[in-house]
Design a protein around this motif. Structure first.
Motif, PDB file in Angstrom:
ATOM      1  N   ASP A 129      23.488  66.740  53.269  1.00  0.00           N
ATOM      2  CA  ASP A 129      22.202  67.434  53.397  1.00  0.00           C
ATOM      3  C   ASP A 129      21.227  66.680  54.298  1.00  0.00           C
ATOM      4  O   ASP A 129      20.034  66.996  54.313  1.00  0.00           O
ATOM      5  N   ARG A 156      17.362  74.758  47.714  1.00  0.00           N
ATOM      6  CA  ARG A 156      17.930  73.793  48.649  1.00  0.00           C
ATOM      7  C   ARG A 156      16.883  72.765  49.075  1.00  0.00           C
ATOM      8  O   ARG A 156      15.698  73.053  49.190  1.00  0.00           O
ATOM      9  N   LEU A 158      16.600  69.251  51.963  1.00  0.00           N
ATOM     10  CA  LEU A 158      17.188  68.519  53.078  1.00  0.00           C
ATOM     11  C   LEU A 158      16.507  67.159  53.170  1.00  0.00           C
ATOM     12  O   LEU A 158      15.300  67.043  52.950  1.00  0.00           O
ATOM     13  N   ALA A 186      25.817  72.115  56.271  1.00  0.00           N
ATOM     14  CA  ALA A 186      24.450  72.425  55.838  1.00  0.00           C
ATOM     15  C   ALA A 186      23.981  73.776  56.354  1.00  0.00           C
ATOM     16  O   ALA A 186      22.962  74.283  55.893  1.00  0.00           O
TER      17      ALA A 186
END
Length: 760
Positions: A129, A156, A158, A186
């Motif tokens: 990620d 999600r 990142l 990703a």
């Protein structure tokens, strides 16, 4: 040599103020030219450096997933291909700030279009990620390595692994999504792919794009961006600042050269007897020429060296973009050469303008020529005699007569004073135009203040109703913007459907009329130039695999996307594609509403489903131009002051021969002083009127030409208010009168013996 130095020293002591003004004017001019050079270097070289180091792609194609990239590698002129990389459109958030991004699945560090990591590190397969942000996007999100980005509406997250420079177009809210490099795993919802082409010959970019679109199929290509577009966006306002500085610097240099020429010519006329004495004691014509020439070259050289020293020592400490530009410029290869060429060129130009006047000094005969007994102004004109017959003040009539009777010399003085005043009028016009972008953005193509994007599941009517529920929102215009291929398939433009037939979007029109009926649209100057079209033409473009034919009924001022925008109504786009739905809403606020408070209130009311950001105003990047304009006005005013002092000195010296006659007819010293003051004021008034009459249309042409070159289009120029122009005119006249009063009074009160010696 000793006699020459003694003469120069004596002359310097007599004219200290004039020498100081010449040095300061030269320093200001050279500093302006150096800053212009720095801004040009700053605008061009950083992007070029990044593009070269990254081996940037000359063309980027956003295609459908089914496009076969292998066909592109076989095209003539294509050196290599980057990708294809899977892409996903997403919205990320960090520290309360949102941004639209393009997630690009990159399995390894590319060899073409390679990101230059400046902070952190490149992607690590052990961190699935992890992402690397483009520098502009990271700056907008206030993100740095180690931060966590969230994707609103999803679970999600990142992790930022690094920040990198890229030669591709930078992030721009509402216009250009930010670039995020991520591992292919990703990119979970790929919507397309991106392919980069590096060409053998960058000049063949349009042809290469046309062939690539033909090979892949127009329906498979969604968007095209080229290296020219990226370079133009990277240069942006810095190039404009450099052009403004360069233009005014050259104009000021010409004005200073003419002022120096006039100063020397006036001094020669006032020192004919001294020059004859120099010739009589053995000075050759060449020596006399060298005295004047070298003396003024020394003044110019001193000012140029001072400007170089100040720019080098303090230039990078200037706050804002100017300081950054000087810092970058000082590290470029051509920096040392520019430090030598610019001041030397300025000094040589001033030397050339002084050469003719100095040559005239060398031609003065060694035997003094008796001065003519006729007054300098010549006989009274019929108009002057009629004015005296009407019992107008004699000082006023004789002053006006003195100002304009000697036609050639008077016109030359007015012309030399007009040039700096004309440039001041042009500078004030530029200042006023920038203020117009801030005070009346709707008149220059920015009728709305906020842009809202929704990621919720509410219907269009519910979202629009929720936005207009706030009493500070005057109107909400639903809209959508898509990339369209132009005829010839050499590039993409922005096709924007915004507003409806019932409530049309209030475009700022410079030509034609608004789009009211079906298939009608307005276009920016950049799009008309790209298509070689005019208002009234029909244009065809392709959105995906659907053709769109529109009738251009007007030209709008388009500050965005370099003017390559065609705007129609949302209803028109729905006629071609019924599934088109609003992707954003443009909000027009009521007078007095605070955009930041409205944005905060709407964001809170949207409960995380609304992305609200202000509309980008191109004038925000031009804020350093105000300080630049103010500095240039000061330099130009200094040059005008030098010219005024020269004119006053010449007028006082030439009026000495008339003092006896004026006293003989019964005029008092105060009246004699008023004659010189009136003559100087009339000269300044004539120059100010001429500068205003010539400067206003010139400024409009220059600003509109800049608007045309940037794609916004002509029609953005704004002239200064009549009140401001009147203040400039009043300041010129009162300044001239104030400067002339003291020397004129001293000359009028001189003893008769001194006056007789001056006219003998």
């Amino acid at each position: 040599m000793r006699a020459t130095l003694r003469w120069a020293h004596s002359d310097l002591r007599t004219h200290r103020g004039e020498a100081l003004f010449l040095v300061l004017a030269t320093a200001g001019i050279v500093a302006s030219l150096l800053l212009a050079t720095a801004l040009f270097g700053y605008a061009t070289n950083p992007w070029q450096r990044i593009f070269t180091q990254a081996r940037g792609a000359h063309v980027w194609l956003h295609t459908a997933p089914s496009a076969d990239a292998r066909k592109l590698s076989r095209l003539d002129g294509v050196e290599s291909v980057a990708g294809p990389y899977r892409t996903e459109a997403a919205t990320v958030s960090s520290r309360g700030t949102r941004a639209s991004v393009e997630l690009r699945g990159t399995p390894a560090l590319p060899s073409i279009g390679r990101p230059l990591v400046t902070t952190g590190r490149w992607l690590d397969p052990a961190e699935p990620d992890g992402v690397v942000l483009e520098t502009g996007l990271a700056r907008a999100l206030l993100a740095e390595p180690g931060d966590t980005l969230t994707l609103p509406g999803t679970a999600r997250t990142l992790t930022v692994e690094g920040v990198a420079d890229s030669a591709e177009p930078h992030y721009s809210p509402g216009e250009q999504p930010g670039l995020v490099w991520a591992l292919p795993s990703a990119v979970r919802a790929p919507a397309g792919r991106v392919i980069g082409l590096r060409l053998d010959d960058p000049a063949d970019t349009d042809y290469a794009v046309q062939r690539a679109v033909t090979v892949l199929g127009a329906g498979a290509v969604g968007e095209v961006s080229t290296w020219q577009q990226a370079r133009a966006e990277a240069q942006g306002d810095d190039r404009l600042l450099g052009q403004v500085l360069g233009l005014f610097g050259l104009g000021a240099l010409i004005a200073a050269g003419l002022a120096v020429h006039g100063a020397i010519a006036t001094r020669i006329r006032g020192h004919l007897r001294d020059l004859s004495v120099l010739k009589a004691i053995g000075f050759t014509p060449g020596q006399v020429v060298r005295i004047f020439l070298l003396q003024h070259l020394a003044y110019a050289l001193l000012g140029a060296v001072g400007a170089v020293a100040l720019t080098e020592a303090l230039g990078r400490r200037v706050p804002g973009r100017l300081g950054d530009a000087v810092g970058v410029w000082q590290g470029l290869p051509g920096h040392t050469l520019a430090l030598f060429v610019v001041p030397v060129g300025a000094v040589l130009f001033i030397g050339l303008t002084t050469g003719l006047a100095a040559w005239r000094a060398g031609r003065v005969p060694p035997v003094p020529v008796p001065r003519r007994s006729a007054p300098a102004g010549g006989r009274l004109t019929p108009l002057a005699r009629r004015a005296l017959g009407l019992r107008l003040p004699a000082a006023l009539v004789l002053g006006c007569h003195k100002a304009f009777a000697g036609r050639g010399r008077s016109l030359a003085t007015v012309a030399r004073l007009t040039l700096p005043l004309l440039l001041i009028v042009v500078a004030l016009s530029a200042w006023t135009t920038i203020d117009r972008f801030h005070s009346s953005p709707g008149r220059v193509g920015l009728p709305t203040t906020l842009t809202v994007r929704s990621d919720g599941d509410d219907g269009t009517a519910d979202v629009q109703a929720g936005l207009t529920r706030d009493h500070r929102v005057a109107a909400a215009y639903p809209g959508v913007e898509v990339a369209a291929l132009v005829p010839g398939q050499t590039g993409t433009i922005a096709l924007r459907g915004i507003g409806t037939h019932a409530e049309p979007y209030p475009c700022a029109l410079a030509e034609g009329r608004a789009a009211r009926g079906p298939d009608e649209a307005v276009a920016g100057q950049g799009l008309l130039d790209l298509l070689h079209a005019r208002v009234g033409d029909w244009v065809r473009m392709t959105v995906g695999d659907r053709p769109q034919i529109l009738h251009i009924v007007g030209r709008s001022l388009e500050p965005q996307n370099a003017g390559r925008v065609v705007t129609t109504t949302l209803d028109t786009l729905r006629e071609n594609d019924p599934e088109v739905s609003p992707a954003f809403y443009e909000l027009r606020l009521r007078a007095g509403a605070d955009p930041m408070r409205v944005a905060a209130a709407l964001t809170e009311a949207g409960q995380g489903h609304l992305d609200v950001h202000p509309v980008t105003n191109p004038a925000d990047g031009l804020s350093p131009l105000r300080a630049v304009v103010a500095g240039l006005i000061a330099v130009l005013a200094l040059i005008g002051l030098v010219e005024l002092l020269t004119a006053i000195g010449g007028s006082v010296r030439e009026g000495e021969r008339d003092v006896l006659a004026l006293r003989a007819i019964g005029m008092s010293p105060r009246q004699i002083t008023a004659i010189t003051v009136t003559a100087t004021s009339c000269t300044a008034l004539a120059a100010a009127v001429a500068a205003t009459a010539l400067g206003l249309p010139l400024a409009r042409r220059l600003i509109d030409a800049q608007g045309d070159s940037s794609g916004i289009g002509a029609g953005i120029a704004q002239s200064p208010s009549p009140g401001l122009l009147f203040l400039v005119l009043l300041a010129a006249v009162l300044g001239a009168a104030g400067l002339a009063a003291l020397p004129a009074a001293r000359a009028a009160r001189r003893r008769l013996a001194d006056t007789l010696s001056a006219v003998s």
